[in-house]
Design an enzyme around this catalytic site. Structure first.
Site, mmCIF file in Angstrom:
data_model
loop_
_atom_site.group_PDB
_atom_site.id
_atom_site.type_symbol
_atom_site.label_atom_id
_atom_site.label_comp_id
_atom_site.label_asym_id
_atom_site.label_seq_id
_atom_site.Cartn_x
_atom_site.Cartn_y
_atom_site.Cartn_z
ATOM 1 N N GLU A 284 -5.964 -10.991 -1.304
ATOM 2 C CA GLU A 284 -6.788 -10.792 -0.088
ATOM 3 C C GLU A 284 -8.266 -10.793 -0.461
ATOM 4 O OE1 GLU A 284 -5.444 -7.410 2.237
ATOM 5 O OE2 GLU A 284 -3.337 -7.872 1.853
ATOM 6 N N GLU B 211 0.799 -1.245 0.000
ATOM 7 C CA GLU B 211 0.000 0.000 0.000
ATOM 8 C C GLU B 211 0.824 1.284 0.000
ATOM 9 O OE1 GLU B 211 -2.745 -0.377 3.301
ATOM 10 O OE2 GLU B 211 -3.618 -2.205 2.507
#
Ligand code: XIL
Length: 385
Positions: free
Chosen positions: A271, A166
């Site tokens: 995910e 991220e």
């Protein structure tokens, strides 16, 4: 007697014919494979994020599902900095050791998550005792020590690492994290270089959410290109895949995977879950720091999931797997973020105490219609734009 015998023979042969003849026309699909890992064998691995009660085998509902269904695992939390390296000079390897042993006992491809992130990283990493930011050199030294120690410990055993998680913002620029502010943009290449040195055989990933939105995706494409131009090894881009029923579109998913295939890197869905609950915020994000106030309207299925939503979820999973099947040569694995609905982080994020239904197994561990839809994905035509 002879008549009785021949009648019996006729009966037996009739029964034999009945047993051999298909109950359904020959064009109908045969029995579905019974496990996810078998259904996609030869295409990509299928995995789940495990919590501590799963890899220590306390969770009697989840563990049999994990062993039967999945051939790759990711640790949901225990390899994040705050857990594995909570204090300066102090590593906590008990839980990670047990996680890795679980994966090895079960012959699974073991993933490490995650080395560099702006979340779940303790304050001591960035600040000294008087509360001032540490220098670039100090933070680089800390990062290097962390990566060498953690990756080095599991060298040859953890087969792939989310090296950087991220680091890109929604507009495609680098996120203004303490990593960026203290070190500068080269913290990313340093992290990849040190991970590569610590385990030259391990797969190395850049991992992020909402990559399907064009500005963010373009930023990540530029980031990967820049690393490649510098000769830095990046094996795959991880698309977190925190999806909703209406986001991303299949075209967005398809073109996003295609954009990374064009760079010559692999793609992993890292995910995966599909949130069926009402949006608590307008932004499409998986920012773990987000939180919104609970309300009954935000938790509409506390008493159970209506069949219409159950079917919509199954259809949505089928559609997304159609896109993954199209790109099966580039996709290395699809990992769900949790095992059963009861385990999912989406029961607590971004609103606490909701009843969420994002995965393939319900709270009792029973496969949902979405499970059948996923398992049948190899029998349907892949996505065509
Ligand atoms: C989540 C975990 O599932 C939660 O248990 C934890 O409290 C917060 O983090 N993106 C990531 C994951 O990369 O590490 C996050 O996991 C979900 C969003």
């Amino acid at each position: 007697m002879r008549r009785a015998l021949s009648a019996l023979t006729a009966l037996v042969s009739l029964a034999a014919v009945a047993a051999c003849s298909p109950a359904t026309p020959s064009t109908a699909p045969g029995p579905a494979p019974s496990t996810l890992k078998d259904a996609f064998a030869g295409r990509f691995l299928v995995g789940a994020a495990l919590n501590e009660s799963q890899f220590t085998e306390q969770d009697s509902r989840g563990v049999p599902i994990v062993k039967a269904q999945f051939n790759t695992v990711t640790p949901e939390n225990i390899l994040k900095w705050e857990n594995v390296h909570p204090r300066h000079g102090e590593y906590a390897f008990d839980a990670p050791d047990r996680y890795v042993a679980f994966g090895e006992r079960n012959g699974m491809f073991i993933v490490g998550h995650t080395l560099v992130w702006h979340q779940q990283t303790p304050r001591w990493v960035f600040f000294d005792a008087s509360g001032s930011r540490v220098s670039r050199d100090t933070l680089l030294a800390r990062l290097r020590d962390h990566i060498q120690t953690v990756v080095g410990r599991y060298k040859g055993r953890i087969k792939g690492w989310d090296v950087v998680n991220e680091a890109v913002d929604e507009d495609g620029s680098l996120r203004k994290s303490l990593w960026l502010e203290i070190i500068g943009p080269d913290y990313i290449e340093k992290a990849f270089q040190w991970a590569n040195e610590a385990d030259p055989q391990a797969e190395l990933y850049y991992n992020d959410y909402s990559v399907e939105n064009a500005p963010k995706r373009n930023g990540i494409v530029a980031l990967v290109k820049n690393l490649q131009a510098k000769g830095i090894r990046v094996t795959a881009v991880g698309l977190q895949g925190h999806n909703r029923l209406d986001w991303p579109t299949l075209a967005q998913q398809d073109s996003t995977i295609g954009a990374f295939v064009a760079l010559g890197v692999k793609v992993a869905i890292t995910e995966l879950d599909i949130d069926v609950l009402p949006r608590a915020t307008r932004a499409q994000t998986a920012d773990v720091s987000l939180s919104a106030a609970p309300s009954a309207g935000l938790n509409p299925y506390a008493a159970g999931l209506p069949d219409s939503v159950q079917q919509a979820l199954a259809k949505r999973y089928a559609d997304l797997f159609g896109v993954y099947m199209k790109h099966r040569d580039a996709i290395t694995r699809v990992t769900f973020w949790g095992v059963t609905d009861g385990d999912s982080w989406l029961n607590g994020w971004p609103v606490r105490g909701r009843t969420s239904y994002p995965l393939l197994f319900d709270r009792a561990g029973k496969p949902k219609p979405a499970f059948d839809a996923v398992i049948r994905a190899t029998e349907r035509p892949a996505f065509v734009p």
